[in-house]
Design a protein around this motif. Sequence first.
Motif, PDB file in Angstrom:
ATOM      1  N   ILE B  80       0.885  -1.165   0.000  1.00 54.25           N
ATOM      2  CA  ILE B  80       0.000   0.000   0.000  1.00 54.25           C
ATOM      3  C   ILE B  80       0.921   1.212   0.000  1.00 54.25           C
ATOM      4  O   ILE B  80       1.760   1.373   0.878  1.00 54.25           O
ATOM      5  N   ILE B  81       0.814   2.003  -1.036  1.00 49.70           N
ATOM      6  CA  ILE B  81       1.612   3.220  -1.163  1.00 49.70           C
ATOM      7  C   ILE B  81       0.634   4.371  -1.002  1.00 49.70           C
ATOM      8  O   ILE B  81      -0.564   4.175  -1.176  1.00 49.70           O
ATOM      9  N   ASP B  82       1.123   5.544  -0.682  1.00 44.50           N
ATOM     10  CA  ASP B  82       0.151   6.627  -0.464  1.00 44.50           C
ATOM     11  C   ASP B  82      -0.487   7.112  -1.765  1.00 44.50           C
ATOM     12  O   ASP B  82      -0.417   8.257  -2.152  1.00 44.50           O
ATOM     13  N   ARG B  83      -1.155   6.199  -2.434  1.00 44.60           N
ATOM     14  CA  ARG B  83      -1.844   6.484  -3.689  1.00 44.60           C
ATOM     15  C   ARG B  83      -3.143   5.715  -3.661  1.00 44.60           C
ATOM     16  O   ARG B  83      -3.194   4.641  -3.075  1.00 44.60           O
ATOM     17  N   PRO B  84      -4.170   6.206  -4.331  1.00 47.18           N
ATOM     18  CA  PRO B  84      -5.450   5.503  -4.246  1.00 47.18           C
ATOM     19  C   PRO B  84      -5.404   4.059  -4.738  1.00 47.18           C
ATOM     20  O   PRO B  84      -5.743   3.145  -4.005  1.00 47.18           O
TER      21      PRO B  84
END
Lengths: 508, 212
Positions: B80-84
């Motif tokens: 999980i990366i800080d992207r939707p």
Amino acid sequence: MTHRIVRSLNFAPWHVALLALSMVYGLYLRQQLQVISHELMVPLNMWDQILTFLLDPYYISYLFVPIWLYSSCVSIQRHFSVPALIRLGSYRSWLYRSTLHALARLIPLLLIWLVSATVTAAGLPLSIDWSATSTVGNPLNQVLGFVSNHGIPPLLVLALQLMLVGLTLLCLHMVLALVHLLSSKQVVIYAAAAALFFAQLISFRSRIEAAPFLDLANFFLLHRSFTAYDPVALVFLPVIAVIGLCVAGVQYQDRRHRSTPLRLPGSLSTLLYVGLCALGLIYALAFELRNEVGTPTDVLFVAFYGVSAEGFEWNLYLYHSIVFLGFAYLFLLVLENELKARIYYVALRHGSPTRWFSRFILPVAARVPLLLGALFAGALLIGLAGGPSADGNALADLRLGQGWVLYQFFINGTLQVLCYILVVFVIGWLNGRPMAGLFALGCLLVAGLPAVNSARVLPAALNSLGYVGLGGQELLRITAVLSVYCLALLLGALLIVKSPKLFFNERV
Amino acid sequence: MAVIQLEKITKSFKGTTLFENVNATFDAGKIYGIVGHNGSGKSVLFKLICGFIVPDSGTVTIDPTYMSKNRTFPENFGVIIDRPGYLPQKTGLDNLRDLARIRAVIGDDEIRTAMKSVGLAPDTKQAVRNYSLGMKQKLALTQAIMEEPQVLLLDEPFNALDVDSVELVRNLLASYRDKGRTVIFTSHNREDMDLLADHVFRIRANSLEQTA
Ligand SMILES: Nc1ncnc2c1ncn2[C@@H]1O[C@H](COP(=O)(O)OP(=O)(O)O)[C@@H](O)[C@H]1O
Ligand SMILES: [Mg+2]
């Protein structure tokens, strides 16, 4: 609130540059007027200079309007945010506020225009009436000759012109604001602005007499309004009507959605695109029927005529651009979505950027022949609906000597659209913003004009059926040109995608 | 061999240095917690590990099991990366299907099971655009875990989750460790760190200090 915004009319540094540019342009106009007056040996007065400047189509359509549209886009996006909307309480008040901001932007621009027109008139006799030169109605000075014949004093013409331009620009701002409200996508508002820009450019060049309210130049130039509307005051009606529609649209939005903006479904652009494509084919049929030669391939030929070596008709070129550049625009929307939403997750699963790229671009590329096939089928169907041709055999001409038309339509068509897509990809990627891809599309639109692309070496509109007349040899050369571009762009795309610096770092 | 090894990593953005000479080792079968104040570079660290960002200098070494020759990004990692990470106009299930189809190691059944395991209903017809914040977070989690990866990199996985879901996810991560897999996560919550993490790294003054 009102006062604060309007009081904040601040002059930015670039206003000085604009003023300087306007002055230079004003002096140029003045010089031309002086030549006319000298030749006719009739005196000028200040109104000749002031009104010639204020009614100058080039200044308006190449400088004023683009500056305005661009700054509107920037301002709308800056002021459209959830925190701002919460504080304002409704979309309607947001629109009003945004329009007030626009007014605060507009007044300095109009002042610069007026000041440079007045200052460059220095030294000419003061008067409250028309000069002898302006009433002569000579061919070099048609505008003033025309306007002065309407029995309206110059001061009123000045006031009406400024009011008209001001109101029109505010109206365009509101339209853009509404577009942004409905789509809330950056590319869409810029695309709308670009469309408005091109629409007014076209309109300045050629009139649409059948529908004066669609003819944007009528709302920028008072002398155009005089021809389109009688009495001239009626010209304000369409503008006010559009403003009213914008307000109504926003109010509707307020009623339906209290908190989140209504987003158009993603498929709407596609729907609109398909609709426009179909409309163009029907238009082509109507055009053919009028000429009483409507066979199915004629419809195809007219619809995708585009440009020819001799020149272009704007409606044919417009349709050509809508279909082919429009497809690239849809691609741009998909690309933007992909980059913004989920590139990390998709690329991680593919394992490498190159693999991601090929899986992303191949399905799009595969759709190009499908698109052409669908357009071809559509043209044939619509053409058949128009009845058989004079010789009674609708499909006969398909078999006879139409080979090159099909070659140009399918082979060069595929290559041309691939080129468009790759240009959008490369430019958008290098820039890190899909917006840049839109700019590339605008450049391609200009590059496709036969005057610009007379050597047919720029990859734009080369799939026009208008070029079929140049013979098979030339079509093969076009194929070669497009293939080279496609390969070069593909190579470029692979290189930039592979470069880790460009791929994600500091860009996506 | 370590699953992930950072050696002398330096990274700055336009003059602001985030990391300077950072070394760290992450081993299999452990849960690592990363803490640091906002903007300290936690998300950048994750992107460096995945290869989405290249360091200015230094190397990120990934265990070759997860890094075959022709790959730029590691395999068998769930992140999980800080992207939707989803297309807003599609439903949650469709979004996950799109992603699963790329590697094609799982089918619909696994996707549904994964959705249920974090408390999402697989068959809602809602487009993701209309999901709540917590539901979107669960979707991101499902995306990360659905292919049963060996390594999990989770940037703020507990954000916006309700109490029950937090419990669910904590158990899930613990079970990952018990199966010998590796988990690295960030969180601003002390409790998450205390309960889950075997080791805690803190980003401070451009370096990564192991605090526990
Ligand atoms: N692609 C980028 N370009 C420029 N600056 C970036 C980029 N990514 C992150 N940064 C900067 O690096 C810093 C750390 O960001 P981030 O890792 O997201 O912080 P956090 O620890 O809160 O997750 C921030 O100041 C951010 O602005
Ligand atoms: Mg972060």
